[in-house]
Write an enzyme that holds these catalytic residues in place. Structure first.
Site, PDB file in Angstrom:
ATOM      1  CG  HIS A 109      -7.755  -5.130   7.384  1.00 32.64           C
ATOM      2  ND1 HIS A 109      -6.924  -6.091   6.849  1.00 32.64           N
ATOM      3  CD2 HIS A 109      -7.659  -4.063   6.553  1.00 32.64           C
ATOM      4  CE1 HIS A 109      -6.355  -5.641   5.747  1.00 32.64           C
ATOM      5  NE2 HIS A 109      -6.784  -4.396   5.551  1.00 32.64           N
TER       6      HIS A 109
ATOM      7  CD  GLU B 175      -2.957  -1.186   0.291  1.00 27.22           C
ATOM      8  OE1 GLU B 175      -2.926  -0.322  -0.619  1.00 27.22           O
ATOM      9  OE2 GLU B 175      -3.837  -2.047   0.381  1.00 27.22           O
TER      10      GLU B 175
END
Length: 763
Positions: A101, A80
């Site tokens: 998450h 990312e």
């Protein structure tokens, strides 16, 4: 290893979130902006957070390129990276990013349900709402662009559709806080949705906008640290610092200033057969390389363009606790002093935040206070002790003189002459010398003498310069353009013939000289040759030469105020270093080697004739100067012996190399922490500007009035922090090095500065 501190922040963030259950195994990623670089430190791809070490953290630039180094881990950064880089480019206020998450916020990601403004706390830290970012596959440029579009609005938390969350912050702690707050808000919102579907109430729009306005103000303040900054001076971590020890080892006692033992030469003799001035030129000067003034001023302007950046609140409390617990005896005696001494101290140098220290012992490079705390002494009494504090060889020889004559006789003493002769020996432009009691007295005498010699009344000084506290010179004091702001108790008539010119502005100086022609002409222009306040605003290398040209053109005398620079820049003073000959030179501080009654004025014989006593004046143009203690045996002998020792040991140049080492080390620390601070020096006069308060002036009066107090308070707090870590400075922004500052002393000081810089907010 490069950027160790930023890597450590990443590891610490991971440890915190693991402990709180927000991270598991290898999911998510964390990054921290590398201060002062277009880079960030980021977690490696698919690596267990529980095993992560500092050397495992990757460095990536803002173009998404991995920057390998010698850490040895050779791990690939998170997939990312593009998302992190886009956020840092878009939001200069963001210094840390968390992508996780976590379960409750992720539930909303599956619902694709944004979180409205539920509480003012949420809006204050996370933004108007927690928006949904459109779905795109992980690690792709599509996702990175989608994220960039959303973060531009100034919110600090986002839900990525069918993926996870992103939280950003102005520092690592704030990013973790925002992530935790997001999870808290997510839980509350989910519960509200399940219990009262469709009936979740938000805060009023007006309250939301007020809270969001506060958030945006904070973001703009932090962003200015990036947008208004200039690239720090890059100092490689493996660069060898300049060495004072190496130079000191090269100086063999007795060789620096001829082969005669100290005190053996006949009065008035120069060492060997050298002509006056040749010796000081051979010994050299403290300034090894003159600063790039344009670059220094550019950095100082960038510093003042940014909001103040000082200690974290918790760190400031620790600093104040040091004074409360470790300096009780100093506090007790200075509290007592307030009952009998105005302000509690007798000298402005002793006014320190939060209260003055009471010193019991000074020796070489160190001070010891009344409580037994030891400090590295970069105050050096305001600059006179170039040999180091309480220098034994001078003390012993002064004691011999005082045993014979006492400290004062009121009549002529041999050392009056010997001091004048040794000054001429190293500064041949000082053809005659008149001893007085202080730098302030010497400036008064120089101005009076210039007026008597020229028959003119007007005097021009550079705004912001300090030339003592005489009525004529308390004008444009410290802050350029303030005229009589500090002239309380001084009649207007006393300053009516004083004018100031802005620093560096030769055009304005010329205009003042032209204007003064209509008022009978200018008697003198007085300057600090390295710049106002001992070079706080350093002058260009050719500035003094150009002032000399203007003085010659308009028939004004040039006065060098060498109270600080005399002997500190070298035995030839600033005049010798710059190669510019003033008509009059003001001395103080070092001219008595740190002993009292340190002051005098010297210069051309024809000008100095106006100081003549008895019938020795020029055409009867005597001026009234004097003082019972002027030219006393104690002060004159101390000055003579101190100058002699400085020549024998080459102390000014050694002190200058110590200044080189200190400044370069500070620049390296500033670079490593990505701070906006500016370190620069002129030999052994070292400046460390953290607030830039001394750079404010009346050309921007609104900024001066708005920011002066906050910047002054920061300077005081940083000075207190240095003291609490064992370093005494002048007002937290200036330092004087001495011959006693060995490489070991300087390195110890740099380690202490390192500890202080680690306490600055946002580090």
């Amino acid at each position: 290893m490069q950027h160790r501190l930023s890597r450590q922040h990443v590891v610490d963030m991971c440890r915190t979130m693991l402990a709180r259950g927000y991270l598991k195994a290898t999911e998510g990623n964390v990054s921290v902006r590398v201060p002062g670089h277009r880079r960030y430190a980021v977690t490696p791809s698919n690596y267990d957070y529980d095993r992560m070490r500092v050397e495992d953290i990757c460095i990536v630039d803002f173009d998404g390129r991995h920057v390998p180094d010698d850490s040895g881990a050779d791990l690939k950064p998170s997939i990312e990276c593009g998302m992190h880089a886009n956020i840092y480019r878009e939001r200069p206020d963001v210094n840390a990013i968390v992508h996780t998450h976590q379960p409750y916020a992720s539930a909303l990601a599956f619902l694709r349900r944004p979180i409205p403004a539920l509480t003012d706390e949420q809006v204050r830290f996370l933004g108007r709402q927690v928006a949904i970012i459109d779905y795109a596959p992980s690690g792709t440029g599509f996702l990175a662009r989608n994220v960039q579009k959303k973060v531009a609005g100034g919110d600090n938390a986002f839900i990525i559709a069918n993926h996870g969350v992103v939280a950003v912050g102005t520092d690592p702690d704030r990013a973790v806080f925002n992530m935790a707050l997001l999870e808290k808000v997510s839980i509350a919102y989910l519960l509200a949705l399940t219990s009262e579907a469709g009936k979740v109430y938000t805060i009023p729009a007006a309250i939301r906008e007020i809270a969001f306005g506060k958030l945006r103000a904070d973001e703009k303040r932090i962003a200015a640290q990036i947008t208004e900054a200039v690239e720090p001076l890059r100092v490689p971590t493996d660069e060898e610092l300049p060495s004072a020890d190496r130079l000191a080892a090269e100086v063999s006692p007795g060789e620096a200033a001829g082969d005669k033992a100290a005190g053996d030469e006949a009065p008035g003799d120069a060492a060997g057969d050298e002509a006056p001035g040749a010796e000081s030129a051979r010994l050299g000067y403290a300034i090894s390389e003159y600063p790039d003034v344009n670059d220094v001023m550019r950095r100082l302007r960038a510093l003042t363009a940014q909001p103040v950046r000082g200690l974290r609140h918790d760190a400031l409390l620790d600093v104040l606790n040091y004074f409360d617990t470790k300096c009780r005896a100093s506090r007790e005696i200075t509290d007592r002093a307030r009952r009998r001494i105005p302000g509690g101290v007798q000298h402005n140098l002793a006014f320190n935040y939060p209260f003055p220290l009471a010193i019991e012992k000074a020796e070489g490079a160190y001070l010891v206070d009344r409580d037994g705390n030891t400090y590295i002494d970069f105050l050096q009494a305001g600059g006179p002790t170039i040999l180091g504090s309480n220098y034994g060889p001078v003390n012993e020889r002064v004691a011999e003189v005082v045993r014979d004559s006492g400290p004062v006789t009121g009549l002529f003493h041999e050392y009056e002459l010997r001091l004048a002769e040794i000054i001429h020996r190293f500064m041949p432009h000082v053809e005659m010398y008149r001893s007085l009691g202080s730098g302030t007295e010497a400036v008064m005498a120089a101005v009076r003498g210039a007026r008597a010699y020229t028959g003119r009344k007007m005097v021009i000084k550079v705004g912001g310069a300090y030339h003592g506290w005489s009525d004529t010179m308390v004008y444009g004091l410290r802050v350029p353009g303030t005229y009589r702001m500090n002239a309380k108790g001084i009649p207007f008539g006393a300053t009516s013939r004083t004018r100031e010119s802005f620093p560096h502005d030769l055009g304005q100086l010329r205009r003042k000289l032209i204007e003064n022609r209509l008022r009978g002409g200018t008697a003198a222009v007085i300057v600090e040759p390295v710049g106002p306040e001992s070079g706080t605003r350093p002058v260009p290398r050719d500035f003094n030469a150009r002032v000399r040209e203007l003085c010659d053109q308009f028939g004004a005398l040039l006065i060098f105020d060498e109270v600080v620079t005399g002997f500190r820049l070298g035995l030839g003073g600033a005049a010798g270093y710059f190669g510019v000959i003033p008509d009059l030179t003001v001395f103080g501080k070092a001219v008595s080697g740190g002993y009292p009654m340190a002051g005098g004025v010297g210069g051309r014989a024809d000008v100095m004739a106006v100081f003549g006593s008895g019938l020795d004046g020029r055409s009867g143009a005597h001026i009234q100067v004097g003082g019972t203690l002027s030219a006393n045996p104690l002060s004159c002998a101390a000055g003579y012996f101190a100058i002699e020792e400085m020549a024998r040991t080459n102390a000014p140049v050694i002190a200058g190399r110590a200044g080189d080492r200190l400044t370069r080390g500070l620049q390296r620390l500033i670079d490593s922490y990505g701070l906006p601070y500016v370190a620069y020096h002129q030999g052994s006069i070292v400046h460390l500007e953290c607030s830039g308060v001394m750079l404010l002036d009346m050309r921007n009066p609104v900024k001066l009035l708005r920011e002066n107090k906050a910047r002054k308070r920061l300077m005081e707090q940083m000075g207190a922090a240095y003291t609490a870590h064992g370093i005494v400075t002048l007002a937290g922004s200036r330092m004087y090095t001495s011959m006693a500052d060995t490489d070991e002393v300087i390195d110890d000081a740099l380690a202490r500065f390192d500890q202080v810089f680690a306490l600055v907010e946002g580090v």
